[in-house]
Design an enzyme around this catalytic site. Structure first.
Site, PDB file in Angstrom:
ATOM      1  N   ARG A 127      10.010  14.262 -36.176  1.00  0.00           N
ATOM      2  CA  ARG A 127       8.671  14.755 -35.836  1.00  0.00           C
ATOM      3  C   ARG A 127       7.907  14.997 -37.144  1.00  0.00           C
ATOM      4  O   ARG A 127       8.273  15.854 -37.935  1.00  0.00           O
ATOM      5  CB  ARG A 127       8.755  16.067 -35.042  1.00  0.00           C
TER       6      ARG A 127
ATOM      7  N   TYR B  85     -24.750  37.982 -51.498  1.00  0.00           N
ATOM      8  CA  TYR B  85     -24.571  39.318 -50.917  1.00  0.00           C
ATOM      9  C   TYR B  85     -23.719  40.214 -51.809  1.00  0.00           C
ATOM     10  O   TYR B  85     -22.678  39.811 -52.308  1.00  0.00           O
ATOM     11  CB  TYR B  85     -23.888  39.210 -49.554  1.00  0.00           C
TER      12      TYR B  85
ATOM     13  N   LYS C 236      -1.144  18.072 -32.702  1.00  0.00           N
ATOM     14  CA  LYS C 236      -1.620  19.300 -32.056  1.00  0.00           C
ATOM     15  C   LYS C 236      -2.769  19.912 -32.860  1.00  0.00           C
ATOM     16  O   LYS C 236      -3.033  19.514 -34.001  1.00  0.00           O
ATOM     17  CB  LYS C 236      -0.474  20.301 -31.937  1.00  0.00           C
TER      18      LYS C 236
END
Length: 371
Positions: free
Chosen positions: A219, A263, A36
């Site tokens: 999984r 910066y 995913k």
């Protein structure tokens, strides 16, 4: 590529990590690879195709229907489970592309039945059980019985699997085993109704640490990409990182003591300092919050990042690398000579997790795939 910043994806490392996990499993245990979120930033198309061609995994998992449809459009034929919620309007695309969806309500089952009948093909689903994560899923027997009643009435919806998700398997054995007990009770109730789907619960941590909880399938998510869910345990775990993040020096200058950099001039040199500019910044996913906290490998030496990280560029102190030259390789994640910077190290310095670091590398950073 029109600039020298890219991520190298070492595809064979995926197979090393799968084999490492498989050594802990029974021969018959099936293996689901979670790809995913663009394969955790590694590239869903290339990773999906590579895993399918390897023949080493049995199933893929994605989070949303679009990811599954994308894989089908790019020729991936392995079974694909959608782990998240499929909205009713997306059911036709799921059924039409022969994707498998998580379900946990009777309404969802009936929606799949409707579109399966219309399409003239069965719908395949996995039942999601909530045993303590409290995200999605069935939480009690009444909900489960209502769902099972719907399955009895919907012959075109096939319950291929049933699963849960462990909330703390990387760090809390006691709660993990409590979740397993709750899961077992739910599964027994499903079996008693005559359904015998594939059972899976183990995520990456449970796959590596709890062989007794492998059930019928595991999984494998973050560990597939070489990171342990517990960042403290990645070193020594045997997992192989899959991604390296590389750029090259675009400019060099020496500034005197008292001069600032970038910066806000948040960094002020306390001595003459040789500053290298790198063409990568937070616009590429290298987080601004890493300002002044991270190192970069140049010439095999850890060089501190200095000054505020910009959108497209950042600066590092290369005073300890006297031979550094424009065009030299700079490794932000990965190995160079005897040094290594891991996604876990970067995550620790950014006060986050390796998942987010890998996922943050943006689309304008090209992926180079080593097969």
């Amino acid at each position: 590529m029109l600039r020298s910043t890219y991520a190298v994806i070492h595809l064979p490392a995926l197979l090393k990590n799968v084999r490492l996990a498989r050594r802990r499993l029974k021969r018959e245990t099936k293996f689901m690879a979670v790809i995913k979120a663009n394969a955790y930033g590694h590239g869903i198309t290339e990773v999906g195709r590579y895993l399918e061609q390897s023949g080493i995994v049995d199933m893929l998992a994605v989070a949303i229907p679009e990811e599954g449809v994308h894989l089908r459009e790019h020729g991936v034929k392995l079974p694909i489970l959608i782990l998240g919620v499929t909205d009713p309007e997306h059911v036709p695309a799921v059924v039409g592309n022969e994707l498998t969806s998580a379900v946990f309500t009777a309404k969802q089952v009936r929606a799949f039945e409707h579109w399966a009948k219309s399409a003239g093909k069965p719908a395949h689903v996995h039942v999601k059980l909530d045993t303590g994560m409290h995200r999605i899923g069935i939480t009690d027997n009444a909900m489960l019985d209502e769902l099972l009643d719907a399955f009895d009435e919907c012959p075109n919806v096939h319950m291929d699997g049933v699963f849960t998700h462990f909330a703390k398997s990387e760090s809390d054995p006691e709660f993990t085993m409590l979740q397993a007990q709750r899961f077992d009770a739910f599964v027994a109730r499903i079996h008693a109704r005559g359904y015998h789907p594939i059972v899976h619960a183990a995520n990456s941590a449970a796959t590596l640490d709890y062989p007794e909880l492998q059930y019928d399938m595991v999984r494998f998510g973050i560990a597939l990409y070489g990171c342990h869910p517990d960042a403290r345990r990645t070193e020594g775990s045997g997992l192989t990182p899959v991604m390296s993040l590389i750029t090259h020096i675009s400019n060099l200058k020496t500034i005197p003591a008292g001069e600032g950099v970038s910066y806000g001039l948040r960094f002020v040199a306390s001595r003459p300092t040789r500053v290298a500019t790198l063409p990568i910044g937070y616009g590429d996913g290298y987080k601004r919050c890493l300002t002044g906290k991270a190192d970069v490998l140049i010439g095999g030496v850890r060089c501190p990042q200095i000054g505020t990280i910009c959108m497209d560029q950042m600066m590092v102190d290369v005073s300890e690398v006297p031979n550094a030259a424009i065009g030299d390789e700079a490794v932000l994640i990965g190995r160079q000579e005897n040094e290594r910077i891991t996604a876990d190290e970067i995550a620790n310095r950014a006060d986050t997790i390796s998942y987010e670091i890998l996922l943050s590398i943006g689309n304008r950073v090209p992926r180079i795939y080593e097969k």
